[in-house]
Design a protein around this motif. Structure first.
Motif, PDB file in Angstrom:
ATOM      1  N   ILE A  88     -13.836  -3.705  -7.477  1.00 43.43           N
ATOM      2  CA  ILE A  88     -13.639  -2.923  -6.100  1.00 43.43           C
ATOM      3  C   ILE A  88     -15.043  -2.749  -5.679  1.00 43.43           C
ATOM      4  N   LYS A  89     -15.988  -2.748  -6.461  1.00 43.01           N
ATOM      5  CA  LYS A  89     -17.547  -2.526  -6.012  1.00 43.01           C
ATOM      6  C   LYS A  89     -17.751  -3.758  -5.031  1.00 43.01           C
ATOM      7  N   GLU A 143      -3.646  -0.941  -7.051  1.00 42.65           N
ATOM      8  CA  GLU A 143      -3.578  -2.257  -6.540  1.00 42.65           C
ATOM      9  C   GLU A 143      -3.938  -3.351  -7.400  1.00 42.65           C
ATOM     10  N   LEU A 144      -5.225  -3.019  -8.125  1.00 38.73           N
ATOM     11  CA  LEU A 144      -5.612  -4.193  -9.177  1.00 38.73           C
ATOM     12  C   LEU A 144      -4.690  -4.054 -10.191  1.00 38.73           C
ATOM     13  N   MET A 145      -4.385  -3.080 -11.024  1.00 39.96           N
ATOM     14  CA  MET A 145      -3.441  -3.250 -12.098  1.00 39.96           C
ATOM     15  C   MET A 145      -2.136  -3.782 -11.916  1.00 39.96           C
ATOM     16  N   ASP A 146      -1.638  -3.522 -10.672  1.00 37.29           N
ATOM     17  CA  ASP A 146      -0.410  -4.252 -10.209  1.00 37.29           C
ATOM     18  C   ASP A 146      -0.714  -5.643 -10.010  1.00 37.29           C
ATOM     19  N   ARG A 147      -1.857  -6.082  -9.376  1.00 39.73           N
ATOM     20  CA  ARG A 147      -2.112  -7.324  -9.103  1.00 39.73           C
ATOM     21  C   ARG A 147      -2.384  -8.412 -10.607  1.00 39.73           C
ATOM     22  N   TYR A 148      -3.181  -7.466 -11.257  1.00 39.69           N
ATOM     23  CA  TYR A 148      -3.592  -8.386 -12.523  1.00 39.69           C
ATOM     24  C   TYR A 148      -2.615  -8.264 -13.850  1.00 39.69           C
ATOM     25  N   GLY A 149      -1.929  -7.146 -13.740  1.00 39.22           N
ATOM     26  CA  GLY A 149      -1.074  -6.511 -14.926  1.00 39.22           C
ATOM     27  C   GLY A 149      -1.857  -5.893 -15.736  1.00 39.22           C
ATOM     28  N   HIS A 150      -2.849  -6.370 -16.437  1.00 41.96           N
ATOM     29  CA  HIS A 150      -3.655  -5.868 -17.548  1.00 41.96           C
ATOM     30  C   HIS A 150      -5.246  -5.995 -17.129  1.00 41.96           C
ATOM     31  N   MET A 197       0.706  -1.213   0.071  1.00 45.11           N
ATOM     32  CA  MET A 197       0.029   0.269   0.087  1.00 45.11           C
ATOM     33  C   MET A 197       0.805   1.349  -0.069  1.00 45.11           C
ATOM     34  N   GLN A 198       1.822   1.247   1.000  1.00 44.71           N
ATOM     35  CA  GLN A 198       2.800   2.460   1.174  1.00 44.71           C
ATOM     36  C   GLN A 198       3.641   2.647  -0.489  1.00 44.71           C
ATOM     37  N   LYS A 199       3.659   1.522  -1.166  1.00 47.89           N
ATOM     38  CA  LYS A 199       4.187   1.580  -2.374  1.00 47.89           C
ATOM     39  C   LYS A 199       3.542   2.521  -3.341  1.00 47.89           C
ATOM     40  N   TYR A 200       2.190   2.098  -3.168  1.00 48.52           N
ATOM     41  CA  TYR A 200       1.418   2.720  -4.258  1.00 48.52           C
ATOM     42  C   TYR A 200       1.134   4.285  -3.808  1.00 48.52           C
ATOM     43  N   MET A 201       1.178   4.352  -2.630  1.00 45.57           N
ATOM     44  CA  MET A 201       0.984   5.981  -1.979  1.00 45.57           C
ATOM     45  C   MET A 201       2.276   6.751  -2.669  1.00 45.57           C
ATOM     46  N   THR A 202       3.363   6.196  -2.351  1.00 48.27           N
ATOM     47  CA  THR A 202       4.578   6.762  -3.106  1.00 48.27           C
ATOM     48  C   THR A 202       4.508   7.086  -4.561  1.00 48.27           C
ATOM     49  N   LEU A 203       4.127   5.989  -5.423  1.00 51.11           N
ATOM     50  CA  LEU A 203       3.861   6.218  -6.705  1.00 51.11           C
ATOM     51  C   LEU A 203       2.992   7.369  -7.128  1.00 51.11           C
ATOM     52  N   LEU A 204       1.908   7.540  -6.341  1.00 55.16           N
ATOM     53  CA  LEU A 204       0.878   8.644  -6.758  1.00 55.16           C
ATOM     54  C   LEU A 204       1.478   9.994  -6.507  1.00 55.16           C
ATOM     55  N   LYS A 205       2.192  10.010  -5.192  1.00 53.90           N
ATOM     56  CA  LYS A 205       2.898  11.087  -4.874  1.00 53.90           C
ATOM     57  C   LYS A 205       3.885  11.739  -6.008  1.00 53.90           C
ATOM     58  N   GLN A 247       2.608  13.349  -8.698  1.00 53.49           N
ATOM     59  CA  GLN A 247       1.527  14.434  -8.213  1.00 53.49           C
ATOM     60  C   GLN A 247       0.085  14.193  -8.295  1.00 53.49           C
ATOM     61  N   ILE A 248      -0.338  12.993  -8.010  1.00 52.11           N
ATOM     62  CA  ILE A 248      -1.679  12.634  -8.016  1.00 52.11           C
ATOM     63  C   ILE A 248      -2.447  12.553  -6.526  1.00 52.11           C
ATOM     64  N   LYS A 249      -3.193  13.303  -6.393  1.00 54.02           N
ATOM     65  CA  LYS A 249      -3.706  13.121  -4.982  1.00 54.02           C
ATOM     66  C   LYS A 249      -4.159  11.559  -4.695  1.00 54.02           C
ATOM     67  N   ILE A 250      -3.770  11.299  -3.440  1.00 56.90           N
ATOM     68  CA  ILE A 250      -4.101   9.876  -2.808  1.00 56.90           C
ATOM     69  C   ILE A 250      -5.538   9.909  -2.300  1.00 56.90           C
ATOM     70  N   THR A 251      -6.405   8.726  -2.850  1.00 55.18           N
ATOM     71  CA  THR A 251      -7.637   8.639  -2.563  1.00 55.18           C
ATOM     72  C   THR A 251      -7.832   7.099  -2.382  1.00 55.18           C
ATOM     73  N   PRO A 252      -8.695   6.652  -1.478  1.00 52.66           N
ATOM     74  CA  PRO A 252      -8.861   5.091  -1.577  1.00 52.66           C
ATOM     75  C   PRO A 252      -9.310   4.453  -2.613  1.00 52.66           C
ATOM     76  N   GLN A 253      -9.890   5.178  -3.627  1.00 48.55           N
ATOM     77  CA  GLN A 253     -10.400   4.669  -4.784  1.00 48.55           C
ATOM     78  C   GLN A 253      -9.293   4.521  -5.769  1.00 48.55           C
ATOM     79  N   ARG A 254      -8.320   5.369  -5.817  1.00 49.57           N
ATOM     80  CA  ARG A 254      -7.035   5.387  -6.599  1.00 49.57           C
ATOM     81  C   ARG A 254      -6.078   4.408  -6.157  1.00 49.57           C
ATOM     82  N   LEU A 255      -6.083   4.117  -4.855  1.00 50.76           N
ATOM     83  CA  LEU A 255      -5.276   3.190  -4.493  1.00 50.76           C
ATOM     84  C   LEU A 255      -5.750   1.877  -4.853  1.00 50.76           C
ATOM     85  N   ALA A 256      -7.205   1.783  -4.663  1.00 55.48           N
ATOM     86  CA  ALA A 256      -7.717   0.421  -5.134  1.00 55.48           C
ATOM     87  C   ALA A 256      -7.430  -0.149  -6.536  1.00 55.48           C
ATOM     88  N   ILE A 257      -7.614   1.024  -7.369  1.00 57.20           N
ATOM     89  CA  ILE A 257      -7.369   0.790  -8.775  1.00 57.20           C
ATOM     90  C   ILE A 257      -6.083   0.389  -9.113  1.00 57.20           C
TER      91      ILE A 257
END
Lengths: 134, 134
Positions: free
Chosen positions: B41-42, B24-31, B1-9, B12-22
DNA sequence: CTGGGTGCAAAGTATTTGCATGAAC
DNA sequence: GTTCATGCAAATACTTTGCACCCAG
């Protein structure tokens, strides 16, 4: 015109003025979107329906008579099926041009342990065309 | 999770739970497709709106944080931007896998007289994956 | 003549937008 | 506190479908 009629017959697709017009455009422009097909034909053939364009494109794709081209940043394009080739795509003006390059060598770099068997290779080069560069 | 927050920062994209979830999925599934992102996510985050998924995907594409992948016969997919790579695509099961191959050599076969300057090369291999072959 | 194609309208799906509220920094 | 993201609903875009009528073979 005769050449398009022959093409259609070979693929066992019924000949209609709408289909001839679509094929003629694809041949002329090389790569064209549904919207552009519709608007260009509509100009001289006002009764044409957008649904007919879609139905025909789908029918011709089912017969492997035309191919769909998906390009990031552009609408889907359609082209007559022809010998394997790749595409040059200008990121400024959107121009698409065919290039014939050998892609056989590429496959050799796919790791054998992936167990993947390649049937077809698609290559797109994005960049700047001659006109836009100058 | 921390790694995604760093990536967003970093982008320069604001960190929100929705964005972290998205992400995380891309990282997990690749595509992954918009539809799949939304539905996955829903399930655990019912207030999520489809519009938010679209807005975030567009925002992250504008920042070159993620990349869009258009594949004939499949919905558009999205992946985290990473080092240049190509894709193996199984025509039976739809699996998409990254492969790192050298595409530099390819450009040499583009006719010089075309005047085309390549910025990026996209290669897709269509075929049969190990599982589907057996 | 007969099957398939066409055009129209409606339905379905995908994506974007405007706006009031709420969360991030 | 200010800025920007979210969620909802509506708007727009894209594509498919059903059906009555018409044309190609």
């Amino acid at each position: 015109m005769q050449k398009y009629m022959t093409l259609l017959k070979e693929h066992q697709i019924k000949i209609t003025p709408q289909r001839l017009a679509i094929i003629e455009l694809m041949d002329r422009y090389g790569h064209i979107s549904v919207r552009d097909i519709y608007e260009k034909i509509k100009a001289t053939f006002p009764s044409l329906s957008l649904a007919t364009v879609y139905k025909n494109i789908n029918a011709m794709m089912d017969s492997d008579f035309i191919k769909e081209l998906k390009i990031v940043g552009q609408d889907n394009k359609y082209e007559l099926a022809k010998e394997r080739h790749s595409h040059l795509i200008c990121q400024k003006c959107g121009m698409i041009e065919d290039v014939h390059i050998d892609t056989q060598g590429l496959q050799k770099s796919i790791p054998v342990e992936s167990g993947f068997r390649v049937a077809e290779t698609s290559v797109q080069f994005f960049g700047t065309c001659k006109q836009c560069a100058s």
